[in-house]
Every structure is written in structure tokens, then in C-alpha cells.
Design an enzyme around this catalytic site. Structure first.
Site, short mmCIF file in Angstrom:
data_model
loop_
_atom_site.label_atom_id
_atom_site.label_comp_id
_atom_site.label_asym_id
_atom_site.label_seq_id
_atom_site.Cartn_x
_atom_site.Cartn_y
_atom_site.Cartn_z
N SER A 79 62.24 70.53 57.98
CA SER A 79 63.52 71.07 57.50
C SER A 79 64.30 71.41 58.77
O SER A 79 63.74 71.96 59.71
CB SER A 79 63.26 72.34 56.69
N HIS A 102 63.72 66.67 55.45
CA HIS A 102 64.06 67.50 54.28
C HIS A 102 65.37 68.24 54.57
O HIS A 102 65.47 68.97 55.56
CB HIS A 102 62.91 68.50 54.09
N ASP A 113 68.13 70.97 53.40
CA ASP A 113 68.32 72.15 52.54
C ASP A 113 69.80 72.42 52.34
O ASP A 113 70.47 72.98 53.22
CB ASP A 113 67.66 73.36 53.21
N MET A 145 72.64 74.54 50.63
CA MET A 145 72.93 75.81 49.94
C MET A 145 74.44 75.96 49.88
O MET A 145 75.14 75.69 50.86
CB MET A 145 72.33 76.98 50.71
N HIS A 150 67.14 68.95 49.09
CA HIS A 150 66.75 70.11 48.26
C HIS A 150 68.04 70.85 47.90
O HIS A 150 68.64 71.51 48.75
CB HIS A 150 65.79 70.95 49.11
N MET A 173 70.04 73.60 46.55
CA MET A 173 70.07 75.01 46.13
C MET A 173 71.53 75.35 45.85
O MET A 173 72.20 76.06 46.62
CB MET A 173 69.47 75.89 47.24
N MET A 201 58.06 76.01 45.54
CA MET A 201 58.56 76.93 46.57
C MET A 201 57.50 78.00 46.85
O MET A 201 57.05 78.68 45.93
CB MET A 201 59.85 77.63 46.12
N GLY A 213 66.32 80.48 50.53
CA GLY A 213 67.49 81.13 51.11
C GLY A 213 67.55 81.05 52.62
O GLY A 213 68.62 81.02 53.19
N GLY A 256 65.03 79.93 56.47
CA GLY A 256 63.79 79.54 57.12
C GLY A 256 63.10 80.77 57.69
O GLY A 256 63.66 81.87 57.74
N GLY A 257 61.84 80.59 58.10
CA GLY A 257 61.12 81.63 58.82
C GLY A 257 60.55 82.74 57.96
O GLY A 257 60.16 83.78 58.48
N ASP A 265 57.08 74.03 50.06
CA ASP A 265 58.18 74.38 50.97
C ASP A 265 58.24 75.90 51.15
O ASP A 265 58.45 76.63 50.18
CB ASP A 265 59.49 73.87 50.35
N GLY A 266 58.08 76.32 52.40
CA GLY A 266 58.27 77.73 52.71
C GLY A 266 57.07 78.36 53.39
O GLY A 266 56.01 78.47 52.79
N GLY A 267 57.23 78.72 54.66
CA GLY A 267 56.18 79.45 55.38
C GLY A 267 54.98 78.61 55.76
O GLY A 267 53.91 79.15 56.05
N GLY A 291 59.77 74.04 58.54
CA GLY A 291 61.00 74.33 59.26
C GLY A 291 60.71 74.99 60.59
O GLY A 291 60.54 74.34 61.62
N SER A 292 60.59 76.34 60.58
CA SER A 292 60.42 77.10 61.82
C SER A 292 59.11 76.78 62.54
O SER A 292 58.98 77.05 63.73
CB SER A 292 60.52 78.60 61.53
C1 DX5 Z 1 64.06 77.74 52.26
C2 DX5 Z 1 64.14 76.26 52.51
C3 DX5 Z 1 63.02 75.74 53.34
C4 DX5 Z 1 62.92 76.36 54.70
C5 DX5 Z 1 61.58 76.08 55.30
O1 DX5 Z 1 65.09 78.12 51.43
O2 DX5 Z 1 64.09 75.56 51.29
O3 DX5 Z 1 63.04 74.33 53.40
O4 DX5 Z 1 63.91 75.93 55.57
O5 DX5 Z 1 61.50 76.78 56.50
P1 DX5 Z 1 60.17 77.50 57.00
O6 DX5 Z 1 59.15 76.40 57.19
O7 DX5 Z 1 60.59 78.14 58.27
O8 DX5 Z 1 59.74 78.47 55.94
ZN ZN Z 2 63.75 73.35 51.31
#
Ligand code: DX5
Ligand code: ZN
Length: 226
Positions: free
Chosen positions: A6, A31, A33, A35, A68, A70, A139, A144, A146-147, A181-183, A203-204
Site C-alpha cells: 500500500s 494496493h 487506498d 478515501m 480499495h 473507502m 480488514m 483510515g 497506515g501504521g 489489510d492492516g498492521g 504499507g508501513s
Molecule cells: C488502511 C488501509 C491500509 C493501510 C495499510 O485504511 O486500507 O491499506 O494503508 O497500512 P499498514 O500496513 O501500515 O497497516
Molecule cells: Zn487498504
């Protein structure tokens, strides 16, 4: 396991170089994101179809791109992302009134159809849609930004979806993929693989100040080989 970056933690002034770096590191799936400043709880705006088009042009056709969504009105603007060149659109089930109709429209536009759901959403709403989906995204944070910290309580949903998808595939049905996706970091990538995840958004854990994408990816490879 497919690792798919991401770009939310990227420096957007250097996005082209970051994408090139990801491809040089062996990444085959990106990927995106999207928003809209309304749908996610923290009201973030990321980027829209014009940026998605530039990313597709930069990457060429060999990299798979998912989007994705959102956004509040995915049913009204999904086609802008298809036109911008994505391979797979992943709308949130919580934001769409008639999901079966949206799947049909995406397939009619020659685009893969995904579905993503929030940590608070029951998979009872997701399971009936599996036969027509190309991918389900779980999810493991509240969307909302990353990180954020991984939510291990999604395990039961992942395992139940894995079992339902395996049953569908053994019965000759659509080979729906299972993504998270996430963390996701190198310390939990093997865990989610063992739950049955095939594609992980990172992502991060990949785009950060600690190392290059190639160096960070190498840590994931080590974790997956142990
Ligand atoms: C969160 C996004 C994710 C996010 C993932 O809303 O959908 O794709 O960027 O980032 P990390 O891997 O840092 O949680
Ligand atoms: Zn995402």
C-alpha cells in the site's frame, strides 16, 4: 503468499520512484487506498482516479493493481477506477446498498470484483456473495490510515472464510482469493499465512524510514521461510 504494497506511507512527491523501487524489488501487485474525505472515520482524503491513472501508466501492464474503495458512493464512481486502469475493484460491503448488482457491473466492465469488510462486520453478510467474488479482503484494522496495530481477533473470520472458499473451489466454483489489510509486518506474516491468507497488504512495513523496499521485503521472505 503475495505481498502487496500500500502506498499510503509513501512520499507522494516521489511516488514514481517508489513504484519503480517496488517493481525492482520484485513486487507484482500494488494496493491503492482511495478515501474520499467522508467514508472513513477520520475523514481522510487520499487520491482519486487521476492519480490512479498516472500510477497505471508508470507501472505498465505487468503489475496487477487493486483499488480499495473507502468511499461513500462506490456504486456511482467504481467505473472511474476501472477506466483509470485497475484490474480489481474492492468496495466496502458497509458502503454499498446492492452488492450483487455492483459485482455484475464490474464483471460486465471486464474488471475483477472484490469485497472488503470492517473488523466489526459479520461474515454472515459476506458468505452469500462468495460464489461471484474474485477476492475477499479482511480488514485487520479500522480503515483510515497506515501504521495502525494489527487486530488478532479477526482470526476466526479468516479461518471461516478460508474453509468456505476451499469448499467452493473443491466444488468447482470460482477461485476467490483471500487477502488481509492492516498492521501486517514481518512478525505476523507467517501467522496470517497459517490462517489461510494468500495476499497480504503491507504499507508501513514496506515503505518506511528503516530500509529500502527490497530490504524490508527480505525480512518478510525470511519470516515466511522459517
Ligand atoms: C488502511 C488501509 C491500509 C493501510 C495499510 O485504511 O486500507 O491499506 O494503508 O497500512 P499498514 O500496513 O501500515 O497497516
Ligand atoms: Zn487498504
Amino acid at each position: 503468499m503475495i505481498i502487496c504494497p500500500s502506498i499510503l506511507t509513501a512520499d507522494f512527491c516521489r511516488l514514481g520512484e517508489t513504484l519503480d523501487e517496488a517493481v525492482a524489488a520484485g513486487i507484482e501487485w500494488i494496493h491503492l487506498d482511495v478515501m474520499d474525505g467522508n467514508w472513513v472515520v477520520n475523514k481522510t482524503i487520499t487520491f482519486g482516479p487521476a492519480v490512479v491513472r498516472s500510477i497505471r501508466d508508470r507501472l505498465g501492464d505487468d503489475v496487477f493493481i487493486d483499488c480499495h474503495l473507502m468511499v461513500t458512493n462506490a456504486e456511482d464512481n467504481w467505473d472511474q477506477y476501472v477506466a483509470a486502469g485497475v484490474d480489481l475493484v474492492i468496495p466496502h460491503i458497509e458502503a454499498v446498498a446492492d452488492f450483487p448488482a455492483l459485482i455484475k457491473k464490474l464483471h460486465g466492465a471486464d474488471c475483477q470484483a472484490g469485497l472488503v469488510f470492517n473488523p466489526a462486520t459479520s461474515i454472515d453478510d459476506v458468505l452469500p456473495l462468495l460464489p461471484d467474488l474474485d477476492l475477499v479482503l479482511v480488514m485487520s484494522v479500522v480503515p483510515g490510515k497506515g501504521g495502525q496495530s494489527f487486530m488478532p481477533e479477526v482470526e476466526a473470520k479468516v479461518r471461516a472464510l478460508r474453509a468456505a472458499i476451499d469448499d467452493q473451489i473443491s466444488a468447482g466454483g470460482r477461485p476467490c482469493k483471500l487477502m488481509i489489510d492492516g498492521g501486517i509486518k514481518s512478525h505476523n506474516i507467517a501467522l496470517v499465512r497459517d490462517w489461510g491468507i494468500e495476499v497480504s497488504v503491507v504499507g508501513s512495513g514496506l515503505i518506511n524510514d528503516k530500509g529500502t523496499i527490497a530490504e524490508n521485503l527480505a525480512e518478510f521472505d525470511v519470516a515466511l521461510s522459517e
